[in-house]
Scaffold this motif. Structure first.
Motif, PDB file in Angstrom:
ATOM      1  N   LEU A  68       0.864  -1.178   0.000  1.00 36.79           N
ATOM      2  CA  LEU A  68       0.000   0.000   0.000  1.00 36.79           C
ATOM      3  C   LEU A  68       0.900   1.227   0.000  1.00 36.79           C
ATOM      4  O   LEU A  68       1.803   1.346   0.834  1.00 36.79           O
ATOM      5  CB  LEU A  68      -0.894   0.020   1.241  1.00 36.79           C
ATOM      6  CG  LEU A  68      -1.738   1.281   1.461  1.00 36.79           C
ATOM      7  CD1 LEU A  68      -2.834   1.382   0.393  1.00 36.79           C
ATOM      8  CD2 LEU A  68      -2.339   1.293   2.863  1.00 36.79           C
ATOM      9  N   LEU A  69       0.670   2.137  -0.942  1.00 35.59           N
ATOM     10  CA  LEU A  69       1.425   3.383  -0.997  1.00 35.59           C
ATOM     11  C   LEU A  69       0.698   4.454  -0.191  1.00 35.59           C
ATOM     12  O   LEU A  69      -0.534   4.566  -0.261  1.00 35.59           O
ATOM     13  CB  LEU A  69       1.580   3.846  -2.443  1.00 35.59           C
ATOM     14  CG  LEU A  69       2.618   3.094  -3.287  1.00 35.59           C
ATOM     15  CD1 LEU A  69       2.414   3.365  -4.770  1.00 35.59           C
ATOM     16  CD2 LEU A  69       4.031   3.481  -2.867  1.00 35.59           C
ATOM     17  N   VAL A  70       1.459   5.232   0.563  1.00 33.85           N
ATOM     18  CA  VAL A  70       0.869   6.253   1.432  1.00 33.85           C
ATOM     19  C   VAL A  70       1.425   7.617   1.047  1.00 33.85           C
ATOM     20  O   VAL A  70       2.646   7.839   1.088  1.00 33.85           O
ATOM     21  CB  VAL A  70       1.161   5.960   2.916  1.00 33.85           C
ATOM     22  CG1 VAL A  70       0.529   7.037   3.800  1.00 33.85           C
ATOM     23  CG2 VAL A  70       0.653   4.581   3.289  1.00 33.85           C
ATOM     24  N   GLY A  71       0.531   8.530   0.670  1.00 37.04           N
ATOM     25  CA  GLY A  71       0.928   9.878   0.301  1.00 37.04           C
ATOM     26  C   GLY A  71       0.977  10.783   1.516  1.00 37.04           C
ATOM     27  O   GLY A  71      -0.039  11.383   1.896  1.00 37.04           O
ATOM     28  N   ALA A  72       2.130  10.884   2.153  1.00 40.78           N
ATOM     29  CA  ALA A  72       2.299  11.763   3.313  1.00 40.78           C
ATOM     30  C   ALA A  72       3.080  13.019   2.942  1.00 40.78           C
ATOM     31  O   ALA A  72       3.500  13.763   3.821  1.00 40.78           O
ATOM     32  CB  ALA A  72       3.012  11.019   4.442  1.00 40.78           C
ATOM     33  N   ASP A  73       3.269  13.245   1.635  1.00 44.29           N
ATOM     34  CA  ASP A  73       3.910  14.467   1.167  1.00 44.29           C
ATOM     35  C   ASP A  73       2.815  15.453   0.778  1.00 44.29           C
ATOM     36  O   ASP A  73       2.363  15.478  -0.376  1.00 44.29           O
ATOM     37  CB  ASP A  73       4.817  14.169  -0.026  1.00 44.29           C
ATOM     38  CG  ASP A  73       5.526  15.417  -0.551  1.00 44.29           C
ATOM     39  OD1 ASP A  73       5.299  16.494   0.026  1.00 44.29           O
ATOM     40  OD2 ASP A  73       6.292  15.301  -1.522  1.00 44.29           O
ATOM     41  N   LEU A  74       2.356  16.228   1.742  1.00 48.79           N
ATOM     42  CA  LEU A  74       1.317  17.227   1.486  1.00 48.79           C
ATOM     43  C   LEU A  74       1.923  18.615   1.299  1.00 48.79           C
ATOM     44  O   LEU A  74       1.197  19.599   1.148  1.00 48.79           O
ATOM     45  CB  LEU A  74       0.314  17.244   2.648  1.00 48.79           C
ATOM     46  CG  LEU A  74      -0.341  15.889   2.971  1.00 48.79           C
ATOM     47  CD1 LEU A  74      -1.366  16.050   4.081  1.00 48.79           C
ATOM     48  CD2 LEU A  74      -0.975  15.269   1.736  1.00 48.79           C
ATOM     49  N   GLN A  75       3.238  18.677   1.297  1.00 53.54           N
ATOM     50  CA  GLN A  75       3.939  19.946   1.140  1.00 53.54           C
ATOM     51  C   GLN A  75       4.032  20.354  -0.323  1.00 53.54           C
ATOM     52  O   GLN A  75       3.807  21.506  -0.683  1.00 53.54           O
ATOM     53  CB  GLN A  75       5.343  19.825   1.735  1.00 53.54           C
ATOM     54  CG  GLN A  75       6.153  21.106   1.727  1.00 53.54           C
ATOM     55  CD  GLN A  75       5.727  22.055   2.835  1.00 53.54           C
ATOM     56  OE1 GLN A  75       5.165  21.615   3.830  1.00 53.54           O
ATOM     57  NE2 GLN A  75       5.973  23.342   2.630  1.00 53.54           N
ATOM     58  N   ARG A  76       4.346  19.408  -1.165  1.00 51.51           N
ATOM     59  CA  ARG A  76       4.543  19.702  -2.586  1.00 51.51           C
ATOM     60  C   ARG A  76       3.216  19.588  -3.328  1.00 51.51           C
ATOM     61  O   ARG A  76       2.517  18.575  -3.202  1.00 51.51           O
ATOM     62  CB  ARG A  76       5.568  18.717  -3.167  1.00 51.51           C
ATOM     63  CG  ARG A  76       5.903  18.936  -4.633  1.00 51.51           C
ATOM     64  CD  ARG A  76       7.143  18.142  -5.033  1.00 51.51           C
ATOM     65  NE  ARG A  76       6.986  16.721  -4.795  1.00 51.51           N
ATOM     66  CZ  ARG A  76       6.509  15.858  -5.700  1.00 51.51           C
ATOM     67  NH1 ARG A  76       6.140  16.288  -6.895  1.00 51.51           N
ATOM     68  NH2 ARG A  76       6.410  14.577  -5.417  1.00 51.51           N
ATOM     69  N   PRO A  77       2.849  20.595  -4.105  1.00 51.22           N
ATOM     70  CA  PRO A  77       1.589  20.537  -4.848  1.00 51.22           C
ATOM     71  C   PRO A  77       1.540  19.322  -5.768  1.00 51.22           C
ATOM     72  O   PRO A  77       2.497  19.004  -6.466  1.00 51.22           O
ATOM     73  CB  PRO A  77       1.613  21.845  -5.667  1.00 51.22           C
ATOM     74  CG  PRO A  77       2.516  22.748  -4.907  1.00 51.22           C
ATOM     75  CD  PRO A  77       3.557  21.871  -4.298  1.00 51.22           C
ATOM     76  N   ALA A  78       0.420  18.625  -5.737  1.00 55.67           N
ATOM     77  CA  ALA A  78       0.147  17.484  -6.627  1.00 55.67           C
ATOM     78  C   ALA A  78       1.025  16.272  -6.355  1.00 55.67           C
ATOM     79  O   ALA A  78       1.044  15.342  -7.165  1.00 55.67           O
ATOM     80  CB  ALA A  78       0.278  17.894  -8.093  1.00 55.67           C
ATOM     81  N   ALA A  79       1.735  16.230  -5.226  1.00 55.39           N
ATOM     82  CA  ALA A  79       2.582  15.072  -4.928  1.00 55.39           C
ATOM     83  C   ALA A  79       1.742  13.813  -4.761  1.00 55.39           C
ATOM     84  O   ALA A  79       2.110  12.739  -5.241  1.00 55.39           O
ATOM     85  CB  ALA A  79       3.399  15.334  -3.664  1.00 55.39           C
TER      86      ALA A  79
END
Length: 478
Positions: A132-143
């Motif tokens: 499962l991939l987890v997107g915890a990069d909320l700093q960079r737009p559209a990451a």
């Protein structure tokens, strides 16, 4: 990446081989050249000093005095110590006794962290895992959207949370349990440079998920800066290993040779190309062998085994040795070879390949033209190239956008290769027959035509030579 360094090592070793017995002065002169070559490759000064010191200690001692071939013994010592500097042994990934196994990825912005999260997920899929991939990069737009796109390409779901990176990472563990995912890969935010806010966020995410592995994603092309950032991250997160990206680039490669000894953590994986498939576990001994110009047969075999089905490969080899190899067989084989990865990289893995060919650029356009010419042939022409006369060449050339002389050259080279291989049929016939028997037996046992040998696979140490290679006559080479 290591073309220049490899060339320097080969020059040094060639000079040593021409001297016969070696004196202490000969060894010291060679080590001075090696030292300069490593420093020019942007290898850390302390690493260079330690590496050359260990080589000298062994090369001027009893180990060299007992050698029947001193020059070859020096090469062996350099290979051994270079392997040690790169980490010694491959990092083995062990899984948590109670799933999920959590992997935390950290790194600076631009290092390829998000892309390599997807590459790592695909690697786990190939190991029979459910990541499962987890997107915890909320700093960079559209990451997160980038991660979702990559996740769709590799067939892995992506989880994220708008309430913040720590919340997203923490909630992902429950999501993995709910959906039956046994590996969680957390992609964290990066910055253009290390700062307190980024490090604090990474620390809080790590505390929330308690990762089994924390990998730092490092751009191999930035040299000493990569090593310095690795030290800073390790002080904060207690790294378990490093993922080196852009190892196929044109930079000097000092990061690859420095990070293990400076940071004290091994290189776990390497990204060796832009495609999602260009990702593999890092083998220190194999890279050391390639840097010294000795090729990398084991990785070549691994790539071939993943690209070629054993039964199909055996049938094709049988037809080749029997002289019944067709253009259809040739096209299928060429496509499978291309599926093994970057051709320039594959050539670099072959021992005994001339230096100028290792750095040769691959003409992808020529490969396309060859494919177009074969597709413009009728089924009968592909099976029986002897019937291709001038009028047929004209039609094939018109259909593929090539010249009749190009078609003639392709057909002549193909017929020459088939004739040559048919002449070798008596030498290889028994081995092919035995291989076909093993393939059929394994298929009856339900192993899909592939078997796993007991014990280590024997690998020839002799230089690999292929017809036309020395002359640059491989299809697709300039």
């Amino acid at each position: 990446m290591f073309d220049t360094l490899t060339s320097r090592f080969e020059t040094v070793f060639s000079r040593l081989r021409g001297r016969g017995r070696l004196s202490v002065e000969d060894v010291d002169a060679a080590l001075r050249e090696i030292r300069v070559a490593l420093l020019e490759a942007d290898v850390n000064l302390d690493v260079v000093t330690g590496l050359t010191g260990r080589i000298r200690q062994r090369a001027v001692g009893e180990e060299l005095s007992r050698a029947l071939n001193p020059a070859q013994q020096v090469v062996k010592i350099v290979l051994s110590e270079l392997t040690t500097s790169l980490g010694g042994e491959r990092l083995a990934v062990n899984y948590a006794s109670e799933p999920p196994t959590v992997v935390l990825l950290a790194g600076l912005q631009g290092s390829g962290k998000t892309t390599n999260a997807a590459k790592l997920a695909q690697w786990f899929l190939r190991q029979g895992r459910s990541p499962l991939l987890v997107g915890a990069d909320l700093q960079r737009p559209a990451a997160v959207e980038q991660l979702r796109t990559l996740g769709e390409r590799v067939g892995v779901p992506v989880f994220s949370h708008r309430r913040g990176p720590v919340k997203a990472a923490s909630a992902s563990l429950a999501e993995a349990t709910r959906t039956g995912r046994d590996v969680v890969i957390v992609d964290t935010a990066g910055r253009l440079a290390i700062d307190a806010e980024m490090m604090d966020q990474a620390r809080r995410i790590s505390k929330a998920v308690r990762p089994d592995y924390t990998f730092l994603v490092v751009d191999a092309t930035v040299g000493q800066d990569a090593v310095n950032s690795a030290k800073a991250f390790h002080d904060t997160l207690a790294l378990d290993g490093v993922i080196l990206t852009k190892l196929d680039g044109d930079a000097r490669g000092g990061a690859a040779l420095s990070v293990k000894e400076v940071v004290g953590r091994p290189i776990a994986f390497a990204s060796v190309g832009e495609k999602l498939e260009d990702f593999e576990p890092f083998h220190p001994d194999r890279l050391a062998s390639r840097i010294l110009g000795m090729g990398d047969v084991e990785t070549l075999i691994d790539k071939a085994e993943s690209a070629f089905e054993a039964e199909q490969a055996t049938e094709t080899a049988s037809r080749l040795l029997e002289g019944t190899f067709t253009f259809d067989d040739f096209l299928t084989t060429m496509q499978q070879v291309l599926g093994m990865g970057n051709l320039r990289s594959l050539i670099g893995m072959m021992p005994g390949v001339p230096r100028e060919l290792r750095g040769a650029e691959v003409d992808e356009g020529r490969i396309g033209r060859i494919t177009g010419m074969i597709h413009s042939m009728t089924p009968q022409e592909r099976a029986e190239p002897d019937i291709i006369d001038a009028s047929r060449r004209q039609r094939i050339a018109a259909g593929s956008g090539c010249r009749p002389s190009d078609v003639k050259a392709l057909v002549d080279q193909f017929k020459q290769m088939r004739s040559m291989m048919k002449g070798l049929g008596g030498l290889g016939g028994k081995r092919v027959a035995a291989s076909r028997a093993r393939s059929s037996a394994s298929k009856r046992r339900g192993t899909g035509g592939r078997t796993t040998p007991k014990g280590p696979v024997p690998v020839s140490k002799a230089p690999l030579t292929l017809p036309g290679l020395e002359k640059g006559e491989w299809p697709g080479l300039n």
